[in-house]
Design a protein around this motif. Structure first.
Motif, PDB file in Angstrom:
ATOM      1  N   ASP A   1       0.824  -1.212   0.000  1.00  0.00           N
ATOM      2  CA  ASP A   1       0.000   0.000   0.000  1.00  0.00           C
ATOM      3  C   ASP A   1       0.861   1.268   0.000  1.00  0.00           C
ATOM      4  N   THR A   2       2.163   1.108   0.133  1.00  0.00           N
ATOM      5  CA  THR A   2       3.066   2.248   0.143  1.00  0.00           C
ATOM      6  C   THR A   2       2.979   3.013  -1.169  1.00  0.00           C
ATOM      7  N   ALA A   3       2.698   4.313  -1.083  1.00  0.00           N
ATOM      8  CA  ALA A   3       2.526   5.148  -2.272  1.00  0.00           C
ATOM      9  C   ALA A   3       2.237   6.574  -1.831  1.00  0.00           C
ATOM     10  N   VAL A   4       2.239   7.482  -2.796  1.00  0.00           N
ATOM     11  CA  VAL A   4       1.683   8.809  -2.579  1.00  0.00           C
ATOM     12  C   VAL A   4       0.198   8.732  -2.921  1.00  0.00           C
ATOM     13  N   TYR A   5      -0.629   9.177  -2.007  1.00  0.00           N
ATOM     14  CA  TYR A   5      -2.080   9.123  -2.178  1.00  0.00           C
ATOM     15  C   TYR A   5      -2.605  10.507  -2.551  1.00  0.00           C
ATOM     16  N   TYR A   6      -3.431  10.536  -3.584  1.00  0.00           N
ATOM     17  CA  TYR A   6      -3.993  11.775  -4.098  1.00  0.00           C
ATOM     18  C   TYR A   6      -5.517  11.719  -4.059  1.00  0.00           C
ATOM     19  N   CYS A   7      -6.140  12.847  -3.770  1.00  0.00           N
ATOM     20  CA  CYS A   7      -7.584  12.916  -3.950  1.00  0.00           C
ATOM     21  C   CYS A   7      -7.880  13.782  -5.166  1.00  0.00           C
ATOM     22  N   SER A   8      -9.051  13.570  -5.727  1.00  0.00           N
ATOM     23  CA  SER A   8      -9.415  14.271  -6.943  1.00  0.00           C
ATOM     24  C   SER A   8     -10.920  14.323  -7.087  1.00  0.00           C
ATOM     25  N   ALA A   9     -11.393  15.285  -7.860  1.00  0.00           N
ATOM     26  CA  ALA A   9     -12.820  15.444  -8.122  1.00  0.00           C
ATOM     27  C   ALA A   9     -13.148  14.839  -9.489  1.00  0.00           C
ATOM     28  N   HIS A  10     -14.144  13.958  -9.494  1.00  0.00           N
ATOM     29  CA  HIS A  10     -14.532  13.293 -10.729  1.00  0.00           C
ATOM     30  C   HIS A  10     -15.219  14.274 -11.673  1.00  0.00           C
ATOM     31  N   ASN A  11     -14.945  14.128 -12.960  1.00  0.00           N
ATOM     32  CA  ASN A  11     -15.575  14.975 -13.964  1.00  0.00           C
ATOM     33  C   ASN A  11     -16.693  14.216 -14.684  1.00  0.00           C
ATOM     34  N   ALA A  12     -16.353  13.201 -15.430  1.00  0.00           N
ATOM     35  CA  ALA A  12     -17.347  12.439 -16.182  1.00  0.00           C
ATOM     36  C   ALA A  12     -16.743  11.093 -16.556  1.00  0.00           C
ATOM     37  N   GLY A  13     -17.600  10.140 -16.827  1.00  0.00           N
ATOM     38  CA  GLY A  13     -17.137   8.849 -17.298  1.00  0.00           C
ATOM     39  C   GLY A  13     -16.808   7.899 -16.159  1.00  0.00           C
ATOM     40  N   SER A  14     -16.051   6.880 -16.496  1.00  0.00           N
ATOM     41  CA  SER A  14     -15.720   5.847 -15.521  1.00  0.00           C
ATOM     42  C   SER A  14     -15.039   6.419 -14.282  1.00  0.00           C
ATOM     43  N   TYR A  15     -15.422   5.902 -13.129  1.00  0.00           N
ATOM     44  CA  TYR A  15     -14.775   6.310 -11.877  1.00  0.00           C
ATOM     45  C   TYR A  15     -13.361   5.761 -11.765  1.00  0.00           C
ATOM     46  N   TYR A  16     -13.029   4.768 -12.545  1.00  0.00           N
ATOM     47  CA  TYR A  16     -11.797   4.038 -12.347  1.00  0.00           C
ATOM     48  C   TYR A  16     -10.612   4.603 -13.118  1.00  0.00           C
ATOM     49  N   ARG A  17     -10.844   5.597 -13.965  1.00  0.00           N
ATOM     50  CA  ARG A  17      -9.782   6.164 -14.795  1.00  0.00           C
ATOM     51  C   ARG A  17      -9.367   7.534 -14.274  1.00  0.00           C
ATOM     52  N   ALA A  18      -8.079   7.706 -14.043  1.00  0.00           N
ATOM     53  CA  ALA A  18      -7.570   8.979 -13.545  1.00  0.00           C
ATOM     54  C   ALA A  18      -7.855  10.117 -14.524  1.00  0.00           C
ATOM     55  N   SER A  19      -7.893   9.811 -15.803  1.00  0.00           N
ATOM     56  CA  SER A  19      -8.123  10.847 -16.820  1.00  0.00           C
ATOM     57  C   SER A  19      -9.524  11.444 -16.745  1.00  0.00           C
ATOM     58  N   ASN A  20     -10.427  10.794 -16.015  1.00  0.00           N
ATOM     59  CA  ASN A  20     -11.792  11.291 -15.866  1.00  0.00           C
ATOM     60  C   ASN A  20     -11.963  12.181 -14.633  1.00  0.00           C
ATOM     61  N   TYR A  21     -10.850  12.564 -14.024  1.00  0.00           N
ATOM     62  CA  TYR A  21     -10.878  13.407 -12.822  1.00  0.00           C
ATOM     63  C   TYR A  21     -10.168  14.729 -13.089  1.00  0.00           C
ATOM     64  N   ASP A  22     -10.698  15.778 -12.478  1.00  0.00           N
ATOM     65  CA  ASP A  22     -10.078  17.097 -12.522  1.00  0.00           C
ATOM     66  C   ASP A  22      -9.570  17.452 -11.125  1.00  0.00           C
ATOM     67  N   TYR A  23      -8.725  18.419 -11.032  1.00  0.00           N
ATOM     68  CA  TYR A  23      -8.323  19.025  -9.765  1.00  0.00           C
ATOM     69  C   TYR A  23      -7.710  18.018  -8.813  1.00  0.00           C
ATOM     70  N   TRP A  24      -6.427  17.867  -8.891  1.00  0.00           N
ATOM     71  CA  TRP A  24      -5.686  16.959  -8.041  1.00  0.00           C
ATOM     72  C   TRP A  24      -5.027  17.720  -6.906  1.00  0.00           C
ATOM     73  N   GLY A  25      -4.960  17.057  -5.735  1.00  0.00           N
ATOM     74  CA  GLY A  25      -4.194  17.608  -4.643  1.00  0.00           C
ATOM     75  C   GLY A  25      -2.715  17.334  -4.836  1.00  0.00           C
ATOM     76  N   GLN A  26      -1.918  17.756  -3.843  1.00  0.00           N
ATOM     77  CA  GLN A  26      -0.467  17.593  -3.939  1.00  0.00           C
ATOM     78  C   GLN A  26      -0.011  16.213  -3.505  1.00  0.00           C
ATOM     79  N   GLY A  27      -0.908  15.477  -2.866  1.00  0.00           N
ATOM     80  CA  GLY A  27      -0.595  14.123  -2.438  1.00  0.00           C
ATOM     81  C   GLY A  27      -0.055  14.063  -1.025  1.00  0.00           C
ATOM     82  N   THR A  28      -0.228  12.901  -0.418  1.00  0.00           N
ATOM     83  CA  THR A  28       0.313  12.654   0.918  1.00  0.00           C
ATOM     84  C   THR A  28       0.968  11.270   0.906  1.00  0.00           C
ATOM     85  N   GLN A  29       2.164  11.184   1.459  1.00  0.00           N
ATOM     86  CA  GLN A  29       2.943   9.949   1.408  1.00  0.00           C
ATOM     87  C   GLN A  29       2.474   8.973   2.478  1.00  0.00           C
TER      88      GLN A  29
END
Length: 122
Positions: free
Chosen positions: A89-117
């Motif tokens: 599970d070790t990774a940088v974790y990011y949250c994001s707001a979904h725009n449209a389309g599949s929930y499972y694709r990062a390309s369907n999200y806008d506005y990313w945070g800076q991440g937390t390790q």
């Protein structure tokens, strides 16, 4: 403009727990579906979990039963409770707001945070 700020990451032993928070400010996106993704070194960003406007939740198979996503619209905050953590599970974790389309694709999200390790020691 939308800002997403993650917090709550850290170093934890395998089997331990962490709770990540993501606070949204600016244009109200908290009513969108909000998702968590993670990216380990040398790997692509991968879907972890999403919670939609009606609080339906979606998880990648590897975290089902261990992670829980939730939201508090009054606080413009989305949480990711992570239990029984594993070294993978070790990774940088990011949250994001979904725009449209599949929930499972990062390309369907806008506005990313800076991440937390998140680092899980074996």
């Amino acid at each position: 403009q939308v800002q997403l700020v993650e917090s709550g990451g850290g170093l934890v032993q395998a089997g331990g727990s962490l709770r990540l928070s993501c606070v949204a400010s600016g244009r109200t996106v908290i009513y969108n579906a909000m998702g968590w993704f993670r990216q380990a070194p040398g790997k692509e960003r991968e879907f972890v979990a999403t919670i939609n406007w009606s609080s339906s939740t979606f998880y990648t198979d590897s975290v089902k039963g261990r992670f829980t996503i939730s939201r508090d619209n009054a606080k413009n905050t989305v949480y990711l409770q992570m239990n029984s953590l594993k070294p993978e599970d070790t990774a940088v974790y990011y949250c994001s707001a979904h725009n449209a389309g599949s929930y499972y694709r990062a390309s369907n999200y806008d506005y990313w945070g800076q991440g937390t390790q998140v680092t899980v020691a074996s």
